[in-house]
Motif scaffolding. Sequence first.
Motif, short mmCIF file in Angstrom:
data_model
loop_
_atom_site.label_atom_id
_atom_site.label_comp_id
_atom_site.label_asym_id
_atom_site.label_seq_id
_atom_site.Cartn_x
_atom_site.Cartn_y
_atom_site.Cartn_z
N VAL A 219 0.86 -1.18 0.00
CA VAL A 219 0.00 0.00 0.00
C VAL A 219 0.90 1.23 0.00
O VAL A 219 1.71 1.42 0.91
CB VAL A 219 -0.95 0.01 1.22
N ILE A 220 0.77 2.05 -1.03
CA ILE A 220 1.60 3.25 -1.19
C ILE A 220 0.72 4.47 -1.02
O ILE A 220 -0.17 4.71 -1.85
CB ILE A 220 2.29 3.25 -2.57
N HIS A 250 0.91 -4.95 -8.93
CA HIS A 250 -0.03 -5.25 -7.85
C HIS A 250 0.34 -4.45 -6.60
O HIS A 250 0.92 -4.98 -5.65
CB HIS A 250 0.00 -6.75 -7.52
N MET A 251 0.03 -3.18 -6.62
CA MET A 251 0.18 -2.34 -5.44
C MET A 251 -1.07 -1.48 -5.32
O MET A 251 -1.76 -1.23 -6.32
CB MET A 251 1.45 -1.47 -5.52
N PRO A 262 -5.84 -3.45 -5.97
CA PRO A 262 -4.55 -3.42 -6.65
C PRO A 262 -4.63 -2.65 -7.97
O PRO A 262 -5.65 -2.72 -8.68
CB PRO A 262 -4.24 -4.90 -6.89
N CYS A 263 -3.59 -1.92 -8.29
CA CYS A 263 -3.59 -1.09 -9.50
C CYS A 263 -3.88 -1.91 -10.75
O CYS A 263 -4.53 -1.44 -11.68
CB CYS A 263 -2.24 -0.39 -9.65
N SER A 264 -3.40 -3.15 -10.78
CA SER A 264 -3.62 -4.01 -11.94
C SER A 264 -5.08 -4.34 -12.16
O SER A 264 -5.47 -4.73 -13.27
CB SER A 264 -2.82 -5.31 -11.78
N LEU A 265 -5.89 -4.18 -11.14
CA LEU A 265 -7.32 -4.49 -11.23
C LEU A 265 -8.18 -3.23 -11.20
O LEU A 265 -9.41 -3.31 -11.13
CB LEU A 265 -7.76 -5.40 -10.07
N SER A 266 -7.55 -2.07 -11.25
CA SER A 266 -8.24 -0.80 -11.04
C SER A 266 -8.48 -0.07 -12.35
O SER A 266 -7.54 0.25 -13.08
CB SER A 266 -7.42 0.09 -10.10
#
Length: 547
Positions: A219-220, A250-251, A262-266
């Motif tokens: 988580v960033i 995936h972050m 996750p960014c990859s799913l966003s």
Amino acid sequence: MCVYLRRRVSTPALSSAMTSLTITDKREIGQHFVFGFHGHEISEDVKVLIRDYHVGNIILMKRNVQSIKQVYQLVQSLQRVAKESGHSRPLMIGIDQENGLVSAFSNTTTSTDAGTQFPGAMALAATSSPEIAEDCSAATAREMRLAGINWAYSPVADVNSNPKNPVIGVRSFGDDPDEVAKYASAVCRGLMRGEVAPCAKHFPGHGDTYVDSHLALPVINKTENELMETELVPFYTLVKSGVPTIMTGHMALPLVTGDNTPCSLSKTITTDLLRGKMGYGGVIVTDCLEMNAVAAPYTPQKGALMALQAGADIVMICHTMKMQVGAIEEAYVAIENGSLSLESLRQGGERIAALKVAYAGASWGDVFGPFRDQDLVDLLLRNARLSAESYAASTALVRGPLPVINRDDGPVLVMTPVPYYLAFAQSVALRVNSRHLVYTPLSTHGQGQLPDEISGALGTASAIIFVTRNADRSGWQIDYLRRLLQEKRDTTHIIILASCGPYDMVGAPDIQEPTLASFEYTPSALEAAAAVIFGEHEAKGRVPVSL
């Protein structure tokens, strides 16, 4: 062979929108997946995926690689199944070939007929030469192309702004966004010179985290404006230069997306930011969805659907047949019930088709042909020289000067934190009388005393090469070094070799011994370091991060 039954899901709200999929639809869906498999030869599982599920993209892993010629034969088999199964275009064949520590195509101690080992990202940046980075990338691309590989998941465009990062580190070109952009661009140019499609990763940036997404979700907590200042700088440069593919990571960025998806799913990241605000028109592929950052909260199957819904063109599942088939089945059901747009997939399919024409081949005649043995022999000779020259330019002096080690003064102790430095120990042994000792955490029961074997060896040693490996995160190595410095003879020289990240001595200002950085513990990098230690050439590299 396992038989996987297709699961159908129907809800009252969506039942009226149910669509019956045609074979043409299923062929389209298959283009949006990249799957891995096991073995050095084509497996029944991957045949099923290509033939029955129309999968259009394959990732090769280290487990698939024995030699360049063996990979060529494997790829020919994969392409032949695709052609015979009615695929209209050749497969994209990808591999994790960043060079350095992530080199799925390169030689190992057990596979010596595979690709040439070239420096990884931080070692390349340490040369201060984008030209070397480009040339090494073109060279490795030509080897891959001879084997039939047309897609490299490289360069890493992450800015390593967090020295504690456990998953990026030396895979990054450094902590300066503009320098990362410069070297990532050079790698892209080199790969494309060798007719291999590059893939910049891990969008929107995996550098500022201390969590490995293979294990959990990082988580960033940064805003979009903060990302613009650091993480997105290299990606903007690559987008403008036309990088053909980008991999999403995936972050989680809750201050951007509003949650921990996750960014990859966003969709906020994939479509709104990358496609919309940044204007990217190439192919977007996810990182492997079997990584725990996605697999634990969602499952790879559900994650694949979410990524496609978010706007990814291709989703990646590397290891497990059941999950791969399940992900395609999820897509079938989602299109049938209207929760995934087939029209959106077709738009992405046009991007994938353009990628294939550019890199896989415009026709099947572009992928089939005899193996060019003599071309490989000539290429490997040239690349061996380029590799040695590049590694020689990368070794950096963190703190000096280095002492002169006289070969007749007595044995040199090579002390390493794990027993896997046999190649380095041999490099030293070829130059001087030496002894390889593995050190381990000091026993609290012995009040931190050195083992008798080590203490006994100190009495005659003329010099010690003390190898560390991410000691900034493994403090016991520094504790051991402090004890060693107390017990060694005053006349015994000691040289510290940071064999991975260059940060090892940052937290130990009391230790001022000469220190070298090799940026990776590949045999080639350590051979270059040995040459510097014994005065065969100077340390020409620079440390590309702030210490």
